[in-house]
Scaffold this active site. Structure first.
Site, PDB file in Angstrom:
ATOM      1  N   TRP A 188      48.516  47.624  46.311  1.00  0.00           N
ATOM      2  CA  TRP A 188      48.364  48.457  45.354  1.00  0.00           C
ATOM      3  C   TRP A 188      47.064  47.961  44.587  1.00  0.00           C
ATOM      4  O   TRP A 188      46.450  48.387  43.883  1.00  0.00           O
ATOM      5  CB  TRP A 188      49.273  48.818  44.266  1.00  0.00           C
ATOM      6  CG  TRP A 188      49.971  47.646  43.616  1.00  0.00           C
ATOM      7  CD1 TRP A 188      49.564  46.912  42.298  1.00  0.00           C
ATOM      8  CD2 TRP A 188      51.022  47.064  44.210  1.00  0.00           C
ATOM      9  NE1 TRP A 188      50.397  45.933  42.080  1.00  0.00           N
ATOM     10  CE2 TRP A 188      51.289  45.900  43.165  1.00  0.00           C
ATOM     11  CE3 TRP A 188      52.100  46.976  45.264  1.00  0.00           C
ATOM     12  CZ2 TRP A 188      52.394  45.028  43.205  1.00  0.00           C
ATOM     13  CZ3 TRP A 188      52.965  46.197  45.411  1.00  0.00           C
ATOM     14  CH2 TRP A 188      53.317  45.228  44.441  1.00  0.00           C
ATOM     15  N   ASP A 227      43.165  46.647  47.751  1.00  0.00           N
ATOM     16  CA  ASP A 227      43.400  45.196  48.370  1.00  0.00           C
ATOM     17  C   ASP A 227      42.574  44.741  48.984  1.00  0.00           C
ATOM     18  O   ASP A 227      42.748  43.366  49.616  1.00  0.00           O
ATOM     19  CB  ASP A 227      44.926  45.162  48.833  1.00  0.00           C
ATOM     20  CG  ASP A 227      45.266  45.751  50.105  1.00  0.00           C
ATOM     21  OD1 ASP A 227      44.243  46.598  50.512  1.00  0.00           O
ATOM     22  OD2 ASP A 227      46.069  45.545  50.773  1.00  0.00           O
ATOM     23  N   GLU A 248      54.324  34.534  47.779  1.00  0.00           N
ATOM     24  CA  GLU A 248      53.541  33.807  46.997  1.00  0.00           C
ATOM     25  C   GLU A 248      52.403  32.828  47.729  1.00  0.00           C
ATOM     26  O   GLU A 248      51.499  32.732  47.257  1.00  0.00           O
ATOM     27  CB  GLU A 248      54.263  33.034  46.081  1.00  0.00           C
ATOM     28  CG  GLU A 248      55.116  33.716  45.253  1.00  0.00           C
ATOM     29  CD  GLU A 248      54.364  34.585  44.294  1.00  0.00           C
ATOM     30  OE1 GLU A 248      53.346  34.311  44.027  1.00  0.00           O
ATOM     31  OE2 GLU A 248      55.083  35.456  43.659  1.00  0.00           O
ATOM     32  N   HIS A 267      49.578  35.008  48.204  1.00  0.00           N
ATOM     33  CA  HIS A 267      48.509  34.797  47.403  1.00  0.00           C
ATOM     34  C   HIS A 267      47.987  33.675  47.348  1.00  0.00           C
ATOM     35  O   HIS A 267      46.499  33.407  46.832  1.00  0.00           O
ATOM     36  CB  HIS A 267      49.320  34.864  45.889  1.00  0.00           C
ATOM     37  CG  HIS A 267      49.925  36.261  45.833  1.00  0.00           C
ATOM     38  ND1 HIS A 267      49.112  37.517  45.802  1.00  0.00           N
ATOM     39  CD2 HIS A 267      50.984  36.654  44.906  1.00  0.00           C
ATOM     40  CE1 HIS A 267      49.925  38.376  45.367  1.00  0.00           C
ATOM     41  NE2 HIS A 267      50.889  37.913  44.929  1.00  0.00           N
ATOM     42  N   THR A 284      46.077  48.171  55.284  1.00  0.00           N
ATOM     43  CA  THR A 284      47.249  48.463  54.640  1.00  0.00           C
ATOM     44  C   THR A 284      47.229  49.869  53.802  1.00  0.00           C
ATOM     45  O   THR A 284      46.065  50.018  52.823  1.00  0.00           O
ATOM     46  CB  THR A 284      47.448  47.431  53.372  1.00  0.00           C
ATOM     47  OG1 THR A 284      46.377  47.249  52.530  1.00  0.00           O
ATOM     48  CG2 THR A 284      47.729  45.895  54.221  1.00  0.00           C
TER      49      THR A 284
END
Length: 703
Positions: A237, A247, A226, A229, A252
């Protein structure tokens, strides 16, 4: 992150990111132009306050989690974001080149918004007056009442969010536009929310915690995710998912959706779904080890270089993120370093240093005629200055500097002498005191009082390819932990003293091989009755490749009284318990753990042998009644026997762990008992009644 998009159609979700991503891409490009400057080596230090939302419990009980649990989570954040996590060596080779030290650190605030020193650093306890919360209640009721200035504190709220929500975060704002319009939120809603059932770790030196009972989420990685984020990282994804989504990090691999189906032993590539996007022949297997996926905590171990760049660009440019770097609610980030003195006694000396903090209010300069005592403050100068002129007169003088702000002061720089001094003599008797998987404690003897600092040189293997590992060790120090090493690796170490006149010769060299990491826990333990030998046979899944052996423990009740009954060799996946013959109508519990020179794995699941269960008491089963189901407070048990007798009542979870094990004498052929269900962790349980004829059992759900 789905909380950012309640009931929002996929295309609108993606469109919502357009402005923010355009802004962020521009700032990342500008950051690339600065590569090679001093900015590339900056460490970003984030001040943190953790708002513990409780319901009036004593500290350490229920939702009012202990300070140690908070400290364990901060330790995990620092390890994960600086790539010092012990499981970093589980990163597959194909991803090692992109695994990144994000250079982000977290420190608990020292003072509150009014300038008062916190009794518990970085912790704000708030009685919310209820047992549990949903996200709307937290955002609208709790956050506005408890939020601390988001330009000075990264706010983390920890509360009971029930069983369906692990955590969520607000999204950063872009300078000059709204960025992500949904959940940009008010300043008093800016921060991270984590369920107290997944906040903290059972795998630090702070111990284990009762509410971290789900081994899928007991290593603090929900908070790591988190906070990612919070600094603008998306899931691998992308925004809506699918192999065409993005992303915005090329390192990645493309992933079609979350990989919450992956859990210990975290086999890579995943044997069931190695690669969910195969349109591009060059696409790598799914990076389920990324902290931004949904895999089990034990399977996560990296951020990538481009994820690191995104977060750093956000911290340098985004409102409520950039200001955190200069917040003075924590002490100055780091001590001044690289102290250099030039000049002479006649014309005076120029003292220069490197400023390593972004949040100091000034510097204090001190002088002495002894390198390690008798210092006197001679000047206080403003922030961001990196030089000072001094005229102490004839003699040898030593100077040191510290940064200060309203929360306190940094450590001192290493002292430095005026340049009318001899080089120091070499340290002697260098030795290894202790070592672990990634650290070595060395000690030595200083034979000279002229060294103002000690330099530590390290070589991998016994070669002469030494590199300077540490250069800020105080000259009067005689031991230090050398950290940031790799496991099971041979290292050579040597040291020397330094001062303004030059360097000593090197000490002797010591050699040591670091320890291996403890093996991973075995899974799938089962206990079977072996008809041929009339003994119990244990079978398990071996998940580690570095164990030296296994320890096997046995108990009668699964709650306590486990005793070690055997040690077996490495690469073993079954064992026959020849230490006894199980009697009829017996019940035994087993658990195992692997070990090596580096320590022990966690215990396996509990395996149970239940001879009683083979016999079913039909009259009991037809009358056995357990209610209410589901239950949250008191659980009632009723049954009618054919005769009065002593009855064993067990309450176990689905792994076989017993929470109640009592014997009850029936009266008038009636069995009655009350369980205090609210004292057990929520989950699925089995109530089992064992009689002289057999048993009856019912599954229940405790909420």
């Amino acid at each position: 992150m789905e909380k950012l998009f309640p009931d929002t159609p996929p295309e609108q979700r993606k469109e919502a990111f357009t402005g923010f991503e355009t802004w962020l891409k521009k700032n990342i490009s500008q950051k690339h132009l600065k590569k090679g400057t001093e900015e590339a080596s900056s460490v970003y230090v984030i001040p943190v306050v953790v708002h513990v939302i409780h319901n009036g419990e004593d500290i350490g009980d229920g939702s009012n989690i202990p300070a140690e649990q908070v400290l364990s989570q901060i330790e995990v954040l620092n390890q994960d974001f600086r790539r010092q996590n012990s499981d970093r060596e589980n990163t597959p080779d194909v991803f090692n080149d992109v695994a990144a030290d994000t250079k982000i650190e977290f420190r608990l605030a020292v003072i509150d918004p009014e300038g008062n020193v916190l009794d518990e650093p970085g912790i704000d306890r708030y009685n919310g007056g209820r047992d549990s919360w949903n996200d709307t209640q937290l955002d609208n009721d709790i956050k506005p009442l408890t939020s601390w200035n988001p330009t000075k504190y990264m706010n983390i709220w920890v509360a009971d969010l029930g069983s369906s929500l692990l955590g969520y975060s607000s999204w950063p704002k872009s300078s000059g536009n709204d960025g992500v319009p949904i959940e940009a939120g008010n300043d008093n809603q800016d921060g991270v929310v984590i369920n107290n059932l997944v906040f903290g770790s059972n795998y630090t030196n702070y111990g284990s915690f009762d509410n971290l009972s789900d081994d899928r989420y007991d290593r603090g990685r929900t908070c790591t995710h988190e906070v990612g984020h919070f600094f603008a990282l998306l899931h691998p994804w992308g925004v809506v998912g699918g192999c065409s989504d993005d992303d915005y990090c090329d390192d990645t691999p493309t992933t079609s959706s979350d990989r919450d189906d992956v859990f210990s032993p975290c086999e890579f590539p995943d044997p069931d779904k190695p690669n969910t996007c195969t349109d591009d022949e060059n696409d790598l297997p799914d990076m389920f080890q990324n902290f931004m996926d949904y895999t089990a905590d034990a399977c996560m171990n990296l951020f990538t270089m481009q994820q690191s760049e995104r977060m750093q660009a956000v911290m340098e440019n985004s409102p409520n993120r950039n200001e955190l770097l200069s917040s003075q609610v924590i002490t100055p980030h780091f001590a001044p370093s690289n102290l250099v003195i030039t000049g002479n006694a006649l014309e005076g000396y120029t003292i220069e240093w490197t400023d390593n903090s972004l949040n100091e209010s000034g510097f204090i300069i001190e002088v002495s005629t002894d390198p390690y005592s008798g210092y006197t403050a001679i000047a206080s100068i403003p922030a961001n200055y990196t030089s000072y002129e001094a005229s102490p007169g004839d003699g040898v003088f030593y100077y040191r500097i510290k940064a200060i702000n309203q929360s306190g002061e940094s450590d001192y720089s290493n002292p430095q002498a005026t340049p009318n001094i001899l080089p120091p003599d070499a340290p002697i008797n260098l030795s290894v005191v202790e070592y672990s998987q990634d650290s070595i404690l060395i000690s030595w003897e200083n034979v000279s009082d002229l060294a103002t600092s000690i330099e530590i040189y390290v070589s991998e293997g016994s070669s002469d390819s030494f590199v300077l590992w540490l250069d800020d060790v105080s000259g009067n120090q005689d031991s230090i932990w050398v950290t940031g090493l790799s496991s099971e690796t041979l290292y050579a170490i040597k040291i020397r003293g330094t001062n303004s006149a030059g360097d000593s010769d090197f000490s002797g060299t010591v050699l040591v091989t670091t320890l291996p990491y403890p093996p991973s826990a075995s899974t799938g333990l089962s206990v079977l009755f072996d008809d041929d030998s009339r003994r119990l046979r244990l079978i398990w899944n071996e998940t580690s490749d570095n164990e030296d052996g296994f320890e096997i423990y046995r108990s009668l009740d699964s709650l306590s009284g486990y005793e070690e009954v055997a040690t077996v060799a490495a690469n073993t996946s079954q064992w026959l318990d020849i230490t006894f013959y199980p009697p009829p109508l017996s019940l035994y519990y087993y658990k195992i753990r692997a070990y090596n020179e580096g320590g022990y794995s966690a215990f396996s699941n509990i395996g149970r042998y239940d001879a009683i269960s083979e016999l079913e008491d039909a009259p009991l089963k037809s009358s056995l009644f357990v209610y209410p189901n589901p239950v949250s407070e008191v659980l009632y048990l009723n049954a009618v026997m054919d005769v009065d007798q002593e009855v064993q009542v067990l309450l176990t979870d689905i792994t076989g762990k017993a929470y109640e094990n009592i014997v009850i004498e029936t009266e008038s052929k009636v069995l009655y008992y009350e369980f205090e269900a609210d004292k057990y962790p929520p989950g699925l349980y089995i109530v089992q009644v064992n009689t002289t004829k057999g048993r009856g059992a019912i599954k229940i759900l405790i909420q």
